[in-house]
Design a protein around this motif. Structure first.
Motif, PDB file in Angstrom:
ATOM      1  N   LEU A 220      41.825  13.503  -7.089  1.00  0.00           N
ATOM      2  CA  LEU A 220      40.696  14.450  -6.912  1.00  0.00           C
ATOM      3  C   LEU A 220      40.247  15.066  -5.611  1.00  0.00           C
ATOM      4  CD1 LEU A 220      37.878  15.135  -8.094  1.00  0.00           C
ATOM      5  CD2 LEU A 220      36.457  13.523  -7.208  1.00  0.00           C
ATOM      6  N   LEU A 221      40.685  14.701  -4.863  1.00  0.00           N
ATOM      7  CA  LEU A 221      40.775  15.102  -3.033  1.00  0.00           C
ATOM      8  C   LEU A 221      41.802  16.387  -2.621  1.00  0.00           C
ATOM      9  CD1 LEU A 221      39.923  11.484  -1.140  1.00  0.00           C
ATOM     10  CD2 LEU A 221      38.344  13.464  -1.414  1.00  0.00           C
TER      11      LEU A 221
ATOM     12  N   GLN B 200      40.646  18.690  -4.560  1.00  0.00           N
ATOM     13  CA  GLN B 200      39.277  19.519  -3.526  1.00  0.00           C
ATOM     14  C   GLN B 200      39.799  20.302  -2.013  1.00  0.00           C
ATOM     15  OE1 GLN B 200      36.630  15.807  -2.922  1.00  0.00           O
ATOM     16  NE2 GLN B 200      35.547  16.804  -4.621  1.00  0.00           N
TER      17      GLN B 200
ATOM     18  N   LEU C   8      35.768  28.128  -5.653  1.00  0.00           N
ATOM     19  CA  LEU C   8      35.390  27.955  -6.687  1.00  0.00           C
ATOM     20  C   LEU C   8      33.622  28.469  -6.926  1.00  0.00           C
ATOM     21  CD1 LEU C   8      34.827  24.404  -5.643  1.00  0.00           C
ATOM     22  CD2 LEU C   8      36.245  24.722  -7.096  1.00  0.00           C
TER      23      LEU C   8
ATOM     24  N   CYS D 126      40.461  26.276 -10.793  1.00  0.00           N
ATOM     25  CA  CYS D 126      39.986  25.762  -9.769  1.00  0.00           C
ATOM     26  C   CYS D 126      37.998  25.474 -10.888  1.00  0.00           C
ATOM     27  CB  CYS D 126      39.614  25.482  -8.172  1.00  0.00           C
ATOM     28  SG  CYS D 126      41.443  25.941  -7.483  1.00  0.00           S
TER      29      CYS D 126
ATOM     30  N   CYS E 107      41.465  23.413  -3.562  1.00  0.00           N
ATOM     31  CA  CYS E 107      40.464  24.122  -4.409  1.00  0.00           C
ATOM     32  C   CYS E 107      39.327  24.982  -3.310  1.00  0.00           C
ATOM     33  CB  CYS E 107      40.079  23.674  -5.834  1.00  0.00           C
ATOM     34  SG  CYS E 107      41.007  23.792  -7.196  1.00  0.00           S
TER      35      CYS E 107
ATOM     36  N   PHE F 182      36.566  21.927 -11.740  1.00  0.00           N
ATOM     37  CA  PHE F 182      35.667  21.649 -11.110  1.00  0.00           C
ATOM     38  C   PHE F 182      34.484  22.095 -12.070  1.00  0.00           C
ATOM     39  CE2 PHE F 182      38.648  20.777  -7.577  1.00  0.00           C
ATOM     40  CZ  PHE F 182      38.347  19.582  -7.397  1.00  0.00           C
TER      41      PHE F 182
END
Length: 124
Positions: free
Chosen positions: A4-5, A8, A16, A120, A11, A124
């Motif tokens: 997840l990191l 992030q 986003l 992305c 992206c 998310f």
């Protein structure tokens, strides 16, 4: 959690957003400007100025050097993003070396950015 990191970091905030200004910047302005500077400018200059263009070392410099600069242009999004765009930068350099048309590279760059936006925003 680590994945997840990483996503992030890859992206970032600009990938986003889907507002019209961001889409215009990522799908039109950035590909045109970056490819004009990196391919039509730096890579073309290296291809013309290289004293050993037909050797493997000369060809590597003509592709790897601009790919590094391309990555450095993306440092504003972080080190992870800058490293992530290095392989596409190499591919765009090879594309330019083969066809010598920065507009083709800009179109491929826009497709890469479009894929990143879709990826992305789907994740998310």
């Amino acid at each position: 959690m680590t994945n997840l990191l990483a996503f992030q970091a890859l992206c970032g905030p600009s990938l986003l957003k889907t507002d019209p200004a961001t889409l215009l910047r990522l799908l039109v302005a950035a590909p045109l400007l970056e490819e004009w500077v990196v391919r039509a400018g730096l890579q073309e200059w290296l291809m013309r100025r290289s004293t050993v263009p037909r050797t493997a070392n000369g060809a590597a410099l003509q592709v790897v050097g601009p790919a590094i600069c391309f990555s450095l242009l993306h440092l504003g999004a972080g080190w992870f993003a800058a490293a992530a765009v290095f392989p596409p930068g190499l591919a765009l350099g090879l594309l330019y070396q083969r066809w010598r048309d920065w507009r083709l590279c800009a179109a491929a760059h826009a497709l890469c950015n479009g894929y990143a936006l879709i990826f992305c925003n789907a994740y998310f």
